[in-house]
Design an enzyme around this catalytic site. Structure first.
Site, PDB file in Angstrom:
ATOM      1  N   GLU A   1      -0.822   2.770   6.727  1.00 40.12           N
ATOM      2  CA  GLU A   1      -0.966   3.774   5.671  1.00 40.12           C
ATOM      3  C   GLU A   1      -1.855   4.944   6.105  1.00 40.12           C
ATOM      4  OE1 GLU A   1       1.028   3.666   3.361  1.00 40.12           O
ATOM      5  OE2 GLU A   1       1.618   1.566   3.280  1.00 40.12           O
TER       6      GLU A   1
ATOM      7  N   HIS B   1       7.609   7.080   8.939  1.00 45.94           N
ATOM      8  CA  HIS B   1       8.150   5.787   9.356  1.00 45.94           C
ATOM      9  C   HIS B   1       9.001   5.985  10.600  1.00 45.94           C
ATOM     10  CE1 HIS B   1       7.616   4.310   5.003  1.00 45.94           C
ATOM     11  NE2 HIS B   1       6.706   3.723   5.763  1.00 45.94           N
TER      12      HIS B   1
ATOM     13  N   GLY C   1       0.817  -1.199   0.000  1.00 45.06           N
ATOM     14  CA  GLY C   1       0.000   0.000   0.000  1.00 45.06           C
ATOM     15  C   GLY C   1       0.849   1.245   0.000  1.00 45.06           C
TER      16      GLY C   1
END
Length: 319
Positions: free
Chosen positions: A230, A239, A190
């Site tokens: 996501e 991240h 994704g």
């Protein structure tokens, strides 16, 4: 704990993603062995098309730093931010035309994970128990739109979001979260568009094989955590390793990671970065398997809250 820094260079580095390239000629037979996304590739394309995007992202970061502790005063239901979700299903085969039950299972996972109701929330180690957070955001399925296609895969250039390229344009993207379920290709699970990008492509894309809990969902990514990861990006979370060796995710209460972690890391997993902290491998913004991620932090919560406050990048969701 990491020093929070942001620059135009950092903008280009956001959402660095890795993926395996081994893929069958029949996408319905492929199952990724490692988590991967295409957000960096998408980001770089957007920056080339619109160089002003880096400046806009810097402005969002400045606002976030200033307003992260502001109280949200917009659209609240039972004291929580409620986000309507439109799911756009693009399918070539029966398997790709995921069921309403599978779609609802993804909504259910988001509601659990963003409200600390996930059954594995209590697995958070004692070391991190003081920073684990209930984000306090709920999701309601607003609409499912389906479209048959002859495409075998959609790639990462946002074609699935464009009617001129056979896709489905987002519905009310300034007030509704749009999800796309389709075959992305190249073992990409994704990708998301973070705040600041164009509304015409805003939302989250999830490969149908990793969407929710049932139907075509495949282990080790069959618990809906690709959606959680996501949507975290869509809410301005980076991240956890900062997309660089010993990088910063712009959150103060997450440890500095060497790099992304895959699979199910043994605890404690120590970083070799300054101070040798124990890495928070169970954070939703790492790259571990679905059954190995189960927490957000208070710092991530304040970062998310900032985008929904008046003047924030997603303040329109308060309407």
């Amino acid at each position: 704990m990491k020093k929070i820094l942001f620059s135009a260079v950092t903008a280009i580095m956001l959402f660095s993603c890795q993926n395996d390239k081994t893929e069958s000629s029949d996408p319905d037979l492929n199952v990724a062995s490692r988590r991967g996304c295409a957000s960096q590739e998408v980001l770089e394309g957007q920056l080339k098309a619109n160089p002003a995007l880096a400046l806009k992202m810097n402005e969002i970061e400045a606002f976030t730093a200033k307003h992260s502790l502001d109280k949200f005063t917009g659209r609240l239901v039972n004291g929580k931010i409620e986000i309507p979700v439109v799911v756009n299903v693009l399918y070539r085969t029966t398997a790709q035309n995921i069921s309403d039950a599978q779609i609802q299972s993804q909504i259910d996972v988001l509601n659990k994970d963003f409200n600390a109701l996930n059954s594995d929330y209590n697995n958070v180690p004692a070391l991190f128990s003081g920073v684990k957070a209930n984000i306090g955001i709920t999701f309601v399925l607003d609409q499912v739109i389906r479209k048959s296609t002859t495409k075998t895969s959609w790639g990462t250039n946002d074609a699935m979001k464009k009617t001129a390229q056979g896709g489905l344009a987002p519905t009310s993207p300034t007030t509704k979260l749009n999800l796309w379920s389709c075959v992305i290709g190249n073992d990409i699970l994704g990708y998301a568009q973070f705040p600041g990008g164009p509304s015409s492509t805003d939302g989250v894309v999830i490969d149908y094989r990793y969407f929710g809990l049932s139907g075509a969902a495949n282990a080790p990514f069959n618990l809906g955590r690709t959606g959680t990861h996501e949507v975290g990006h869509w809410m301005n979370l980076r991240h956890i390793w900062g997309d660089a060796t010993c990088g910063s995710d712009l959150v103060a209460d997450t440890p500095t990671h060497n790099e992304e972690n895959y699979g199910v890391p043994a605890y404690p997993h120590y970083s070799t970065c300054a101070g040798n902290p124990v890495e928070m491998t169970m954070n939703y913004m790492d790259y571990t398997n679905d059954n190995a991620m189960y927490m957000f932090t208070n710092g991530q919560k304040t970062r998310i809250s900032a985008i929904f406050t008046t003047g924030g990048a997603r303040a329109s969701f308060a309407q």
